[in-house]
Design a protein around this motif. Sequence first.
Motif, PDB file in Angstrom:
ATOM      1  N   SER A   1       6.321   3.704   2.294  1.00 39.90           N
ATOM      2  CA  SER A   1       6.479   5.083   0.950  1.00 39.90           C
ATOM      3  C   SER A   1       6.905   5.597  -0.078  1.00 39.90           C
ATOM      4  CB  SER A   1       7.650   6.354   2.507  1.00 39.90           C
ATOM      5  OG  SER A   1       7.364   7.050   1.712  1.00 39.90           O
ATOM      6  N   LEU A   2       6.157   5.720  -1.133  1.00 38.85           N
ATOM      7  CA  LEU A   2       6.788   6.078  -1.859  1.00 38.85           C
ATOM      8  C   LEU A   2       7.760   7.595  -2.056  1.00 38.85           C
ATOM      9  CD1 LEU A   2       2.637   6.359  -3.865  1.00 38.85           C
ATOM     10  CD2 LEU A   2       5.076   3.967  -4.107  1.00 38.85           C
ATOM     11  N   ASP A   3       7.826   7.886  -0.907  1.00 40.74           N
ATOM     12  CA  ASP A   3       8.864   9.380  -1.773  1.00 40.74           C
ATOM     13  C   ASP A   3       9.501   9.440  -0.388  1.00 40.74           C
ATOM     14  OD1 ASP A   3       6.998   9.795   0.941  1.00 40.74           O
ATOM     15  OD2 ASP A   3       6.436  11.399  -0.058  1.00 40.74           O
ATOM     16  N   SER A   4       9.684   8.557   0.288  1.00 38.17           N
ATOM     17  CA  SER A   4      10.971   8.788   1.206  1.00 38.17           C
ATOM     18  C   SER A   4      11.359   7.104   2.051  1.00 38.17           C
ATOM     19  CB  SER A   4      10.686   9.295   2.736  1.00 38.17           C
ATOM     20  OG  SER A   4       9.528   8.236   3.139  1.00 38.17           O
ATOM     21  N   GLU A   5      12.457   6.836   2.527  1.00 34.42           N
ATOM     22  CA  GLU A   5      12.967   5.968   3.214  1.00 34.42           C
ATOM     23  C   GLU A   5      13.586   5.339   4.600  1.00 34.42           C
ATOM     24  OE1 GLU A   5      14.167   3.400   0.832  1.00 34.42           O
ATOM     25  OE2 GLU A   5      14.319   4.990  -1.152  1.00 34.42           O
ATOM     26  N   PRO A   6      12.456   3.809   5.123  1.00 31.02           N
ATOM     27  CA  PRO A   6      13.020   3.083   4.358  1.00 31.02           C
ATOM     28  C   PRO A   6      11.529   3.248   3.580  1.00 31.02           C
ATOM     29  CG  PRO A   6      12.488   2.709   6.013  1.00 31.02           C
ATOM     30  CD  PRO A   6      12.720   4.259   5.941  1.00 31.02           C
TER      31      PRO A   6
ATOM     32  N   ALA B   1      -5.992  -5.859   3.570  1.00 26.69           N
ATOM     33  CA  ALA B   1      -5.503  -7.501   3.501  1.00 26.69           C
ATOM     34  C   ALA B   1      -7.178  -8.196   3.972  1.00 26.69           C
ATOM     35  CB  ALA B   1      -4.674  -7.182   4.355  1.00 26.69           C
ATOM     36  N   SER B   2      -7.882  -7.433   4.557  1.00 28.51           N
ATOM     37  CA  SER B   2      -8.856  -8.120   5.350  1.00 28.51           C
ATOM     38  C   SER B   2      -9.325  -8.638   3.476  1.00 28.51           C
ATOM     39  CB  SER B   2      -9.790  -7.221   5.958  1.00 28.51           C
ATOM     40  OG  SER B   2     -11.058  -8.047   6.149  1.00 28.51           O
ATOM     41  N   ARG B   3     -10.298  -7.558   2.985  1.00 24.38           N
ATOM     42  CA  ARG B   3     -10.790  -8.152   1.502  1.00 24.38           C
ATOM     43  C   ARG B   3      -9.995  -8.907   0.312  1.00 24.38           C
ATOM     44  NH1 ARG B   3     -14.748  -4.189   0.166  1.00 24.38           N
ATOM     45  NH2 ARG B   3     -14.430  -5.386  -1.632  1.00 24.38           N
ATOM     46  N   LEU B   4      -8.588  -8.578   0.614  1.00 28.32           N
ATOM     47  CA  LEU B   4      -7.754  -9.448  -0.530  1.00 28.32           C
ATOM     48  C   LEU B   4      -7.104 -11.335   0.038  1.00 28.32           C
ATOM     49  CD1 LEU B   4      -5.505  -6.671  -1.678  1.00 28.32           C
ATOM     50  CD2 LEU B   4      -8.107  -7.606  -2.554  1.00 28.32           C
ATOM     51  N   THR B   5      -7.724 -10.706   1.424  1.00 21.64           N
ATOM     52  CA  THR B   5      -7.288 -12.442   2.065  1.00 21.64           C
ATOM     53  C   THR B   5      -5.414 -11.924   1.445  1.00 21.64           C
ATOM     54  OG1 THR B   5      -7.793 -13.906   0.774  1.00 21.64           O
ATOM     55  CG2 THR B   5      -8.795 -13.314   2.897  1.00 21.64           C
ATOM     56  N   LEU B   6      -4.613 -11.294   1.446  1.00 24.66           N
ATOM     57  CA  LEU B   6      -3.901 -11.380   0.849  1.00 24.66           C
ATOM     58  C   LEU B   6      -2.615 -10.399   2.251  1.00 24.66           C
ATOM     59  CD1 LEU B   6      -3.721 -11.150  -2.457  1.00 24.66           C
ATOM     60  CD2 LEU B   6      -2.828 -13.571  -1.874  1.00 24.66           C
ATOM     61  N   PRO B   7      -1.496 -10.910   2.106  1.00 22.86           N
ATOM     62  CA  PRO B   7      -0.650  -9.792   2.639  1.00 22.86           C
ATOM     63  C   PRO B   7      -1.035  -8.476   2.915  1.00 22.86           C
ATOM     64  CG  PRO B   7       0.662 -11.586   2.526  1.00 22.86           C
ATOM     65  CD  PRO B   7      -0.527 -11.757   1.602  1.00 22.86           C
ATOM     66  N   VAL B   8      -0.677  -7.296   3.128  1.00 23.72           N
ATOM     67  CA  VAL B   8      -0.532  -5.781   2.717  1.00 23.72           C
ATOM     68  C   VAL B   8      -0.106  -5.323   4.023  1.00 23.72           C
ATOM     69  CG1 VAL B   8      -2.034  -3.971   1.946  1.00 23.72           C
ATOM     70  CG2 VAL B   8      -3.215  -6.024   1.465  1.00 23.72           C
ATOM     71  N   VAL B   9       0.620  -4.435   3.001  1.00 19.75           N
ATOM     72  CA  VAL B   9       1.847  -3.731   3.599  1.00 19.75           C
ATOM     73  C   VAL B   9       2.064  -2.308   2.933  1.00 19.75           C
ATOM     74  CG1 VAL B   9       4.992  -3.488   4.329  1.00 19.75           C
ATOM     75  CG2 VAL B   9       3.665  -5.550   4.564  1.00 19.75           C
ATOM     76  N   ALA B  10       2.390  -1.487   4.313  1.00 23.16           N
ATOM     77  CA  ALA B  10       2.589  -0.160   3.852  1.00 23.16           C
ATOM     78  C   ALA B  10       3.345   0.109   3.707  1.00 23.16           C
ATOM     79  CB  ALA B  10       0.810   0.469   5.223  1.00 23.16           C
TER      80      ALA B  10
ATOM     81  N   ALA C   1       3.224   9.006   7.195  1.00 19.89           N
ATOM     82  CA  ALA C   1       1.491   8.694   6.156  1.00 19.89           C
ATOM     83  C   ALA C   1       1.419   7.042   6.065  1.00 19.89           C
ATOM     84  CB  ALA C   1       2.179   9.081   5.053  1.00 19.89           C
ATOM     85  N   VAL C   2       3.257   6.173   6.208  1.00 16.20           N
ATOM     86  CA  VAL C   2       3.484   5.441   6.120  1.00 16.20           C
ATOM     87  C   VAL C   2       2.481   4.609   8.093  1.00 16.20           C
ATOM     88  CG1 VAL C   2       4.196   3.145   6.838  1.00 16.20           C
ATOM     89  CG2 VAL C   2       4.942   4.892   5.593  1.00 16.20           C
ATOM     90  N   GLY C   3       2.059   4.764   8.708  1.00 14.56           N
ATOM     91  CA  GLY C   3       1.767   4.941   9.819  1.00 14.56           C
ATOM     92  C   GLY C   3       0.094   5.238  10.129  1.00 14.56           C
ATOM     93  N   ALA C   4      -0.177   6.242   9.720  1.00 13.58           N
ATOM     94  CA  ALA C   4      -1.740   6.299   9.195  1.00 13.58           C
ATOM     95  C   ALA C   4      -2.442   6.088   8.354  1.00 13.58           C
ATOM     96  CB  ALA C   4      -1.626   7.920   9.053  1.00 13.58           C
TER      97      ALA C   4
ATOM     98  N   LEU D   1       1.362  -0.710  -0.009  1.00 15.50           N
ATOM     99  CA  LEU D   1      -0.154  -0.098   0.315  1.00 15.50           C
ATOM    100  C   LEU D   1       0.571   1.287   0.522  1.00 15.50           C
ATOM    101  CD1 LEU D   1      -3.185   1.118   0.049  1.00 15.50           C
ATOM    102  CD2 LEU D   1      -2.250   0.768   2.411  1.00 15.50           C
ATOM    103  N   GLY D   2       1.118   2.042  -1.092  1.00 14.49           N
ATOM    104  CA  GLY D   2       2.198   3.287  -1.322  1.00 14.49           C
ATOM    105  C   GLY D   2       1.157   4.492  -1.023  1.00 14.49           C
ATOM    106  N   THR D   3       2.345   5.096  -0.082  1.00 18.60           N
ATOM    107  CA  THR D   3       1.747   6.319   0.345  1.00 18.60           C
ATOM    108  C   THR D   3       2.673   7.595   0.622  1.00 18.60           C
ATOM    109  OG1 THR D   3       0.274   8.115   2.005  1.00 18.60           O
ATOM    110  CG2 THR D   3       2.356   5.775   2.675  1.00 18.60           C
ATOM    111  N   ALA D   4       2.447   9.307   0.256  1.00 21.80           N
ATOM    112  CA  ALA D   4       3.232  10.095   0.074  1.00 21.80           C
ATOM    113  C   ALA D   4       3.126  10.453   1.312  1.00 21.80           C
ATOM    114  CB  ALA D   4       2.948  10.734  -0.793  1.00 21.80           C
TER     115      ALA D   4
END
Length: 235
Positions: A162-167, A151-160, A139-142, A131-134
Amino acid sequence: MPTSLPPDAPMLVLAAPGSVEGVAAEIAAVVRVDNPQIEVRLSSLAELAGTLPAGRDAVVVPLVTWADPMVMAEIGKAVAASGSGAVVTEPLGPHPLLAEALHIRLAERGLARADRVRLLNVSSPVDAVILGTAGGEQAVGAVQPTAVLLASRLTLPVVAASLDSEPGVAVAAQRLRAAGAQRLAIAPCLIGHEAPEGIVAEAAASIDAGHAEPLGAHGAIAELVARAYGSQLAT
């Protein structure tokens, strides 16, 4: 949302953190069509103080998926400068409708099944979703609650990530692949005006992953806007 409102009902003002053209204008158009009883205005943050009506109540809805402190502070300053006494709502996420829209955007690219039921004899198009955020770590925490909902909808792992910073997404991809998830996709938790154009495609290419389009003027976004406005009428 009431089907009719009095003439002096609060105006709905959409506050876009970027340009009012493109995605923001499309969202405003959908909100107007779906809610003809509401007077809707669209404004950038820089012009918000002048957009707010004098002598009339207004509800300002930030067009963001999380409470970006810079955006919310700019809106607060504009409301104070206008002297209008306008009310500012919460951002549009986290919310189940946001997760639904993210799911649909993935399905549109063939990166998720459109149905919510996993059948044992049907393999998922991907093994995990980022799940990419800016907006960096904050933002990642939010958006973590939105990641859980998706993840509940997809029944797959979903990890947030950042698209604009590291890590960023590279680290998220490395961890997911180390855990056995080889086919990855990026679902941008962005309406479309919060980050530079092309940032999602570049991030996806850097980790050899597929990607969905930003949320844009999806009907769920317009509905969340109307709900935010309606919640203020209720109070």
